[in-house]
Design a protein around this motif. Structure first.
Motif, PDB file in Angstrom:
ATOM      1  N   PHE A  15       0.850  -1.185   0.000  1.00  0.00           N
ATOM      2  CA  PHE A  15       0.000   0.000   0.000  1.00  0.00           C
ATOM      3  C   PHE A  15       0.888   1.238   0.000  1.00  0.00           C
ATOM      4  N   ASP A  19      -3.275   7.363   4.470  1.00  0.00           N
ATOM      5  CA  ASP A  19      -4.560   8.017   4.721  1.00  0.00           C
ATOM      6  C   ASP A  19      -4.557   8.757   6.055  1.00  0.00           C
ATOM      7  N   LYS A  28      -1.695  11.180  -0.444  1.00  0.00           N
ATOM      8  CA  LYS A  28      -2.938  10.419  -0.329  1.00  0.00           C
ATOM      9  C   LYS A  28      -3.530  10.152  -1.718  1.00  0.00           C
ATOM     10  N   PRO A  29      -4.458   9.184  -1.819  1.00  0.00           N
ATOM     11  CA  PRO A  29      -4.844   8.218  -0.791  1.00  0.00           C
ATOM     12  C   PRO A  29      -3.916   7.004  -0.802  1.00  0.00           C
ATOM     13  N   SER A  30      -3.971   6.250   0.280  1.00  0.00           N
ATOM     14  CA  SER A  30      -3.290   4.959   0.292  1.00  0.00           C
ATOM     15  C   SER A  30      -3.933   4.062  -0.775  1.00  0.00           C
ATOM     16  N   HIS A  31      -3.107   3.385  -1.543  1.00  0.00           N
ATOM     17  CA  HIS A  31      -3.639   2.562  -2.633  1.00  0.00           C
ATOM     18  C   HIS A  31      -2.698   1.397  -2.898  1.00  0.00           C
ATOM     19  N   GLU A  32      -3.252   0.274  -3.309  1.00  0.00           N
ATOM     20  CA  GLU A  32      -2.441  -0.932  -3.516  1.00  0.00           C
ATOM     21  C   GLU A  32      -1.725  -0.874  -4.858  1.00  0.00           C
ATOM     22  N   TYR A 174      -2.680  10.738  -5.460  1.00  0.00           N
ATOM     23  CA  TYR A 174      -2.576   9.419  -6.099  1.00  0.00           C
ATOM     24  C   TYR A 174      -3.896   8.963  -6.717  1.00  0.00           C
ATOM     25  N   GLU A 175      -4.833   9.883  -6.937  1.00  0.00           N
ATOM     26  CA  GLU A 175      -6.156   9.504  -7.437  1.00  0.00           C
ATOM     27  C   GLU A 175      -6.093   8.773  -8.773  1.00  0.00           C
ATOM     28  N   VAL A 179      -0.999   1.633 -10.856  1.00  0.00           N
ATOM     29  CA  VAL A 179      -0.945   0.682  -9.744  1.00  0.00           C
ATOM     30  C   VAL A 179      -0.111  -0.543 -10.101  1.00  0.00           C
TER      31      VAL A 179
END
Length: 231
Positions: A15, A19, A28-32, A174-175, A179
């Motif tokens: 991740f 957040d 942000k946001p935390s994302h995989e 990071y929207e 990924v």
């Protein structure tokens, strides 16, 4: 920089970002993110000695070091993003390997080394001085690479000493970033991403998620880089 100075990164997911309510929006946001390919990252930042070999071979400018007592094992600094890219191209051609700057996702994956905390070693900023040269312990100068503790994957100076160029263009958040470990490629006036904090940064700026940006032609006394090899 010899091949034994590179650490293969395990394939995996993590991740990226945070957040936490006190974090900046750009973290942000935390994302995989999934790293499903093979690369190795240099244990150390590119040093003055490393960069001098490149400069001697290509005629590139060696940045003037303003601290006379510093030697060849300090990280090279005052290098532009374009200089760092040129170094990678030279090293790739010379050794017939694929060297490049890390993507931002690769950098954070390597920095975290399996951790999910603010720093690679946990949440406690009072321990940062064991792993990093930063504002509270650096006496206002860079220090030889590899003189603090490495992270769990054996990488040194991922926190502090010098901000590190990444491949990516800067993103406001990071929207809409990739990924799959690849770089954010949309050009913008914010320039390129730097990671890791530096000798003149406070503890908060040296976290695993902290990020700043600068135009690719910009250079400063707190900016350098490390490289990865595609395996």
């Amino acid at each position: 920089m010899h091949n034994d100075n590179f650490i293969p990164l395990p394939r995996g997911s993590f991740f990226m970002g945070t957040d936490n309510s006190d974090a900046r929006d750009r973290e942000k946001p935390s994302h995989e993110v999934h790293i499903d390919y093979d690369i190795a990252m240099s244990k150390y930042l590119v040093t003055v000695e490393d960069y001098m070999l490149f400069a001697q071979a290509t005629g590139a400018e060696v940045p003037v070091e303003r601290h006379e007592h510093l030697g060849f094992d300090v990280p090279v600094r005052r290098v532009r993003w374009t200089d760092a890219k040129a170094y990678c191209s030279w090293k790739s051609e010379r050794e017939n390997k694929k060297y490049r700057l890390p993507t931002e996702a690769e950098w954070e994956y390597a920095c975290r080394a399996g951790s999910t905390t603010k720093y690679s070693f946990g949440e406690d900023a009072s321990l940062l001085g064991e792993y990093a040269w930063y504002k509270d312990n650096s006496d206002g100068v860079t220090h030889n690479v590899g003189t603090k503790k490495p992270n769990a994957w054996g990488l040194y100076d991922m926190h502090g000493n010098i901000w590190e160029w990444c491949t990516d263009w800067h993103s406001e958040s990071y929207e809409n970033t990739p990924v799959d470990g690849s770089a954010y490629k949309i050009p913008n006036e914010k320039g390129r991403v730097l990671r890791g904090g530096s000798y003149n940064a406070d503890a908060d700026k040296c976290s695993s998620t902290s990020r700043i940006n600068l135009g690719s032609g910009g250079k400063n006394y707190f900016i350098g880089f490390r490289v990865v090899i595609e395996l």
